[in-house]
Structures are given as structure tokens and as C-alpha cells.
Design an enzyme around this catalytic site. Structure first.
Site, short mmCIF file in Angstrom:
data_model
loop_
_atom_site.label_atom_id
_atom_site.label_comp_id
_atom_site.label_asym_id
_atom_site.label_seq_id
_atom_site.Cartn_x
_atom_site.Cartn_y
_atom_site.Cartn_z
N GLU A 327 0.84 -1.21 0.13
CA GLU A 327 -0.13 0.09 -0.05
C GLU A 327 0.79 1.13 -0.07
OE1 GLU A 327 -4.28 -0.77 2.17
OE2 GLU A 327 -2.86 0.16 3.27
N CYS A 328 0.60 2.11 -1.15
CA CYS A 328 1.33 3.22 -1.17
C CYS A 328 2.93 3.21 -0.93
CB CYS A 328 0.88 4.32 0.13
SG CYS A 328 1.14 6.20 -0.27
N GLY A 329 3.53 3.48 0.18
CA GLY A 329 4.77 3.19 0.33
C GLY A 329 5.29 1.83 0.20
N THR A 424 -1.06 -0.81 -4.59
CA THR A 424 -1.61 0.37 -4.97
C THR A 424 -1.51 1.55 -3.95
OG1 THR A 424 -4.36 1.09 -5.01
CG2 THR A 424 -3.89 -0.48 -3.32
#
Length: 433
Positions: A327-329, A424
Site C-alpha cells: 500500500e502506497c509506500g 496500490t
């Protein structure tokens, strides 16, 4: 389930001193032996860690856009056994999105009205005096179902400044709960996603103790507690389906953004969380069923991550046979490369073809609704948010989901999938009802 009364700490805007007041109150009440349950309105990973450090109890996020009423009523059961509830708002009290979600626009005012908590409004009165009363009066009248317990005047310059500001509040019938002078020694350092994380603050114990003493010296804690409103009855927390039975979870200063209610829900469903630290060059447990790389600050540690051969090799080996999600990072770390703020490219895991850059930062912020396009959970509708400064240089893999913002407009950050690897920029908050 009957819960203690509560208050919501809010303000007209960000940067007015909500978090300082919140932490000071938590520390001051704790020093008195009062058990306070903290909550955070809105999508925020950082403030709840400070709440937990100050109160000694895990803080829980509540979100009117992403969560339905049954989920919120279940999450507030975390306050069972406490003497008082304090919730910290996000941004300004009425700030949210135009299109309502599960129960509201995401505004802190939604939570206050829904749960019965009067609002303590923090006002930065620097540069004004009686005029601050007009702001307070507007906030008191904006939504009749949102009750104002009173105001805390922050950054008061002098006794004369305080007297003039109090006179304005008295003229419009607004109660002043406290007047706080500036105190630089309890201000917390910030970076691009908000405050520097609690675990990275070596002076946190001193700051919290000083903040507690400062608030206790300038605010009547008994009067504040008496202003709390009755909380709606809680219900049993809704069940959350974990992504796997045994979850290898990256957890350190580079990967720390996981909502507490998700981890609690996974554990309540019988899942086992197996933490490991990529920054310490640790590997995901090979006996785990899934590896989860949360968001965080990999851009601040990209060189170190790129040099940690054990982490890289073991995670690549794990992902060759078992699902791995970022997720993200975590998504950026799963990509082929990450360019840091200085313009240096660092090789990442290469499980996905994603290339990201912080050399030219641009903020991406907002609620997201995602419908997954592949995998065992294909067709799932998920609510969450996106908050990062990375620029996508390449996103060549198949999209993981169809993602829209709160207005229903598609966004290009669709996530990626390749083999057993998925990722994502979308941070999951809850399943959409």
C-alpha cells in the site's frame, strides 16, 4: 454497551493547535488517574500513535465517508472501561467532500453529531482579538445538531490580548474554556505527510509531560470533563475478513501506516500477524501465507532499503510463491525503482514495474472508492484514501482496480498486479456497504 461521555477537539483549520491541546489533555488527565479513550476523526496514521503514547490506550480512527454507522458504533466500543472520550478532528470542523459516503462527507462535525460529542473549538487568535468571536459564533450556528462546548484561545500574546478576546466571546455568549500562550518547547516537528512519527521522537516523553503540565495550568480539567456529552450506545465490532491466516507484516519507520482497527479486526478473526523490519534487513516469515508492505516513508530510507540484500532477496523469493501486497509506500517499494528527493534512483524489489519519483513532488490527496479487477477478491468495493507526494514515472503492469475519487471521477493511480504481486496507492479503510 454504555460508554463514557465524550468531546471532540476541532478547529476552523489545520495548524491551529488541535494536536497540542489533544496530547496535553490526554497527558494531564492520565497524570490525574483519569482513563481517557482517544479517537481520531478522518484518515490519519500519525496522530493516533501520539494519542496512544499520551493516553496509554490505542487510538482508533472514525471516518464518516468510509465507514457505515454500524462500523462506527462497533469501533467506539474501544472506550469500554474508560472514564472519558476525547476525539481529535482533522482539518477544519466542517471540512469534507461534496459527495457524501457511508454516513457523511468525512467532516469531523459528522462524527460529533452522530456520536453525541460536543465540540471544543481551538482558535488561533494571533493577530486578532474581539473578531475571533465572529468566527466562533459562525461555528456555533453552522449546524444545529453540532453543539459547541466552548473555545480554547490559542497563541494568546498578553493579558490584554486575552481580556479583549474574552470580551468578544462574552458578547456573543461563547464560553472560553482556556487561554493558552505560545509554548515552543511542546511543538512537534513536521515533515511532508504531517508530524514526524511518534516512534521517531526521542524527546516525546518530555514533550508529553510538559504539554500535560501546560494544559493543566491553563485549563480547568474538571469543567472540561463536565462539558462532555453522552455517547451513543456501542455495538459489537463488525467482523473484518483478513487477507490471509498468517500475515507477514512489514513494520518499522519506513512501513508503519496501518489502521489499528484493521489489525484488530484481522486478529479478532483469528489471523496471526508476523512483524518484520525491512530497515533491519529482516525477511518476511517464510511460513506466512501472505506478505503485506504498508505505507510509510520508504523515500526517506530508499538507499538503506536498496542495500538490504537479505530483505530484497527473501521478499522476492516469498513473492514468487505467495501473495505479496503493498500500500502506497509499500507499493513504491515493490516497484522497480524509486527516485529520492535528491534525484538519485534506488533499485527496489522489482516485483512490479512501477517507477516513482520524489525529485518533483506533487501532492495526491483524497478519498478513494476502488473496485478490484482481479484476484480472489475480484469485484470487491473498498473505501479508503490516497495521500502521497510521489510522481508516477511508469506504471506498466495490469491495473489492480478501477479507482475513483469522492466525486466518482476516475483517477490514474489504479494500482498494479503482476503474478502474485499486487500494490496500490490506495489505503484501505473499510469495505463499502
Amino acid at each position: 454497551m454504555t460508554l463514557p461521555p465524550g468531546l471532540l477537539i476541532s478547529a476552523p483549520a489545520s495548524g491551529t493547535g488541535k494536536t497540542t491541546l489533544m496530547l496535553g489533555l490526554l497527558a494531564a488527565f492520565r497524570a490525574r488517574g483519569v482513563t481517557v479513550q482517544p479517537f481520531k476523526s478522518g484518515p490519519d496514521y500519525i496522530d493516533p500513535a501520539f494519542h496512544a503514547a499520551a493516553s496509554g490506550r490505542p487510538s482508533v480512527n472514525l471516518d464518516s465517508w468510509a465507514m457505515g454507522p454500524a462500523r462506527i458504533a462497533g469501533l467506539i466500543s474501544a472506550a469500554e472501561g474508560a472514564d472519558l472520550i476525547l476525539a481529535e478532528g482533522s482539518m477544519g470542523l466542517f471540512d469534507g467532500v461534496a459527495q457524501k459516503g457511508e454516513t457523511g462527507s468525512g467532516a469531523s462535525a459528522d462524527i460529533a453529531a452522530m456520536l453525541g460529542w460536543p465540540v471544543v473549538l481551538v482558535l488561533d487568535v494571533s493577530g486578532q482579538a474581539q473578531s475571533a468571536a465572529a468566527t466562533a459564533l459562525g461555528f456555533a450556528m453552522m449546524r444545529p445538531e453540532v453543539r459547541l462546548a466552548g473555545v480554547v484561545l490559542n497563541r494568546v500574546a498578553s493579558p490584554r490580548h486575552e481580556a479583549l478576546t474574552r470580551a468578544g466571546m462574552e458578547a456573543v455568549g461563547i464560553k472560553v474554556l482556556a487561554a493558552l500562550p505560545r509554548r515552543a518547547s511542546i511543538e512537534l516537528p513536521e515533515r511532508h505527510l504531517g508530524l514526524v512519527q511518534a516512534e521517531e521522537q526521542p524527546d516525546l516523553t518530555r514533550i508529553l509531560a510538559e504539554a500535560g503540565s501546560f494544559i493543566a495550568d491553563h485549563l480547568d480539567l474538571d469543567a472540561l470533563r463536565a462539558a462532555a456529552g453522552a455517547t451513543i450506545p456501542a455495538t459489537a465490532p463488525l467482523k473484518i475478513t483478513p487477507p490471509a491466516q498468517r500475515i507477514a507484516l512489514a513494520r518499522d519507520a519506513a512501513f508503519s501506516f496501518v489502521y489499528p482497527h484493521l489489525l484488530q479486526g484481522w486478529r479478532a478473526a483469528g489471523a496471526e500477524i508476523l512483524p518484520f523490519s525491512p530497515l533491519k534487513d529482516e525477511a518476511p516469515d517464510p511460513t506466512a501465507d501472505l506478505c503485506w508492505l504498508p505505507g510509510g516513508y520508504p523515500e526517506l530510507h530508499a538507499g538503506r532499503l536498496a542495500a538490504n540484500a537479505n530483505f530484497l532477496q527473501a521478499t522476492r523469493a516469498f513473492a514468487a510463491h505467495k501473495p505479496t501486497h503493498g500500500e502506497c509506500g509499500g507499493y513504491m517499494a515493490m516497484g522497480a525503482g524509486l527516485v529520492d528527493a535528491a534525484g538519485t534512483r534506488h533499485e527496489m524489489l522489482g516485483l512490479l514495474g512501477l517507477e516513482t519519483s520524489y525529485a518533483k513532488r506533487r501532492m495526491h490527496l483524497g478519498y478513494r472508492l476502488a473496485e478490484t479487477l482481479s484476484g480472489p477478491a475480484k469485484g470487491s468495493r473498498l473505501r479508503g484514501h490516497e495521500f502521497h507526494y510521489a510522481t508516477i514515472l511508469a506504471q506498466p503492469d495490469a491495473p489492480l482496480a478501477h479507482v475513483t475519487d469522492a466525486t466518482g471521477t476516475p483517477v490514474p493511480e489504479t494500482g498494479s498486479t503482476r503474478g502474485l504481486a499486487t500494490g496500490t496507492f490506495f489505503h484501505l479503510i473499510a469495505e463499502a456497504t
